[in-house]
Design an enzyme around this catalytic site. Structure first.
Site, mmCIF file in Angstrom:
data_model
loop_
_atom_site.group_PDB
_atom_site.id
_atom_site.type_symbol
_atom_site.label_atom_id
_atom_site.label_comp_id
_atom_site.label_asym_id
_atom_site.label_seq_id
_atom_site.Cartn_x
_atom_site.Cartn_y
_atom_site.Cartn_z
ATOM 1 N N SER A 142 14.258 -8.090 4.790
ATOM 2 C CA SER A 142 14.747 -7.997 6.155
ATOM 3 C C SER A 142 15.101 -6.542 6.432
ATOM 4 O O SER A 142 14.290 -5.651 6.228
ATOM 5 C CB SER A 142 15.948 -8.930 6.339
ATOM 6 O OG SER A 142 16.490 -8.829 7.634
ATOM 7 N N TYR B 193 11.836 -5.365 17.329
ATOM 8 C CA TYR B 193 11.973 -5.234 15.873
ATOM 9 C C TYR B 193 13.196 -5.997 15.375
ATOM 10 O O TYR B 193 13.105 -6.797 14.436
ATOM 11 C CB TYR B 193 12.070 -3.764 15.488
ATOM 12 C CG TYR B 193 12.404 -3.571 14.025
ATOM 13 C CD1 TYR B 193 11.454 -3.826 13.043
ATOM 14 C CD2 TYR B 193 13.672 -3.170 13.631
ATOM 15 C CE1 TYR B 193 11.755 -3.679 11.700
ATOM 16 C CE2 TYR B 193 13.984 -3.019 12.289
ATOM 17 C CZ TYR B 193 13.027 -3.273 11.325
ATOM 18 O OH TYR B 193 13.342 -3.136 9.999
ATOM 19 N N LYS C 78 13.757 -9.380 12.721
ATOM 20 C CA LYS C 78 14.585 -9.386 11.523
ATOM 21 C C LYS C 78 15.726 -10.394 11.624
ATOM 22 O O LYS C 78 16.083 -11.042 10.628
ATOM 23 C CB LYS C 78 15.122 -7.973 11.243
ATOM 24 C CG LYS C 78 14.012 -6.981 10.884
ATOM 25 C CD LYS C 78 13.175 -7.460 9.692
ATOM 26 C CE LYS C 78 12.130 -6.456 9.278
ATOM 27 N NZ LYS C 78 11.325 -6.907 8.118
ATOM 28 N N SER D 243 0.806 -1.220 0.000
ATOM 29 C CA SER D 243 0.000 0.000 0.000
ATOM 30 C C SER D 243 0.839 1.270 0.000
ATOM 31 O O SER D 243 0.308 2.363 -0.223
ATOM 32 C CB SER D 243 -0.955 0.008 1.198
ATOM 33 O OG SER D 243 -0.232 -0.036 2.413
#
Length: 276
Positions: free
Chosen positions: A132, A146, A150, A12
């Site tokens: 990533s 976060y 990753k 989006s």
């Protein structure tokens, strides 16, 4: 010759939208997936097929893949780009929020791999591109959850690459540096909300300012850089296993490789201002 089919999640805005446009320009039949279909009208106008898909909802993902197969009969490229940054001190972040971070950034990507692999194996070809971050190899203050997602995505990608190689399927990891998208503003807002008061407030203020500062924003790379990198990977007969691109990615990964843990800690604290 059969037109190749690509699915891009998180399409989006930002990297996902740029990638959908780029692959369409290369001649792919592109399916762009996101929760907010209304934000993908420009993609639909350019001939990209838009899908409503929530990567935390298994039924939504299954329905999306089924629609692609029913309409196009194959899937050649999966770009797992959906994700967000949830920042805050480990002590402050509610575990429910940490779980959502993993659901979006890790389990959603892994589930889509599971859903597309039977078709790629039957074709004996395909490319999975997992977006990533340079944050999948290094760490910053107040970013534990976060970075955890990753790091996990990097490990899953490495294992998956070995598993699917006999079937002619490639797995590629793209590790963006600083990119000019909504990501930093969303992460900074979450950081202020979670750790803006209390013991970590000073660190949170400095870290949020480093994420959203206007001076830093001007140095960020455009999302099209990542889209071009993905296009190069999916066109390659033998793509690299990893592409580190975008502002700061290569120098910071180089420094992480050669500095001790504590030396890199000091560098990151200075770079983000949390040493003040």
């Amino acid at each position: 010759m059969t037109t190749k089919v690509a699915l891009v999640t998180g399409a989006s805005s930002g990297i996902g939208a740029a990638t959908a446009h780029r692959l369409k320009a290369l001649g792919f039949t592109v399916y762009a997936a996101a929760r907010r279909v209304e934000r993908m009208q420009n993609l639909a106008d350019s001939g990209v097929h838009v899908l409503a898909m929530d990567v935390t909802d298994d039924a939504s993902m299954q329905a999306g893949i089924a629609r692609i197969i029913a309409r196009s009969g194959r899937i050649d490229v999966l770009v797992n780009n959906a994700g967000y940054g949830s920042y805050g001190a480990v002590e402050d972040v509610p575990l429910d929020e940490a779980r959502v971070q993993f659901e979006v950034n890790v389990f959603g990507a892994a589930r889509l791999c599971q859903l597309v692999l039977p078709y790629m194996r039957a074709q004996r070809s395909g490319t999975i591109v997992n977006i990533s971050s340079m944050g999948g190899k290094l760490h910053t203050p107040l970013g534990a959850w976060y970075h955890g997602t990753k790091f996990a995505l990097e490990a899953i990608s490495d294992c998956l690459r070995m598993e699917v190689q006999p079937f002619g399927i490639d797995v590629v990891v793209v590790e963006p540096g600083g990119i000019r998208t909504e990501w930093a503003d969303i992460a900074a807002d979450k950081l202020r909300e979670v750790s803006g008061q209390g013991a970590y407030a000073g660190q949170a203020k400095s870290m949020a300012e480093s994420m959203g500062g206007e001076a830093g924003r001007k140095r960020l790379s455009p999302p099209t850089l990542i889209a071009d990198t993905i296009a190069r990977a999916v066109k390659a007969r033998r793509p690299k296993t990893r592409y580190a691109v975008g502002f700061g990615a290569r120098p910071l990964l180089f420094l992480r490789r050669w500095l001790s843990d504590r030396a890199f800690d000091r560098l990151m604290r200075l770079a983000t201002g949390v040493s003040r």
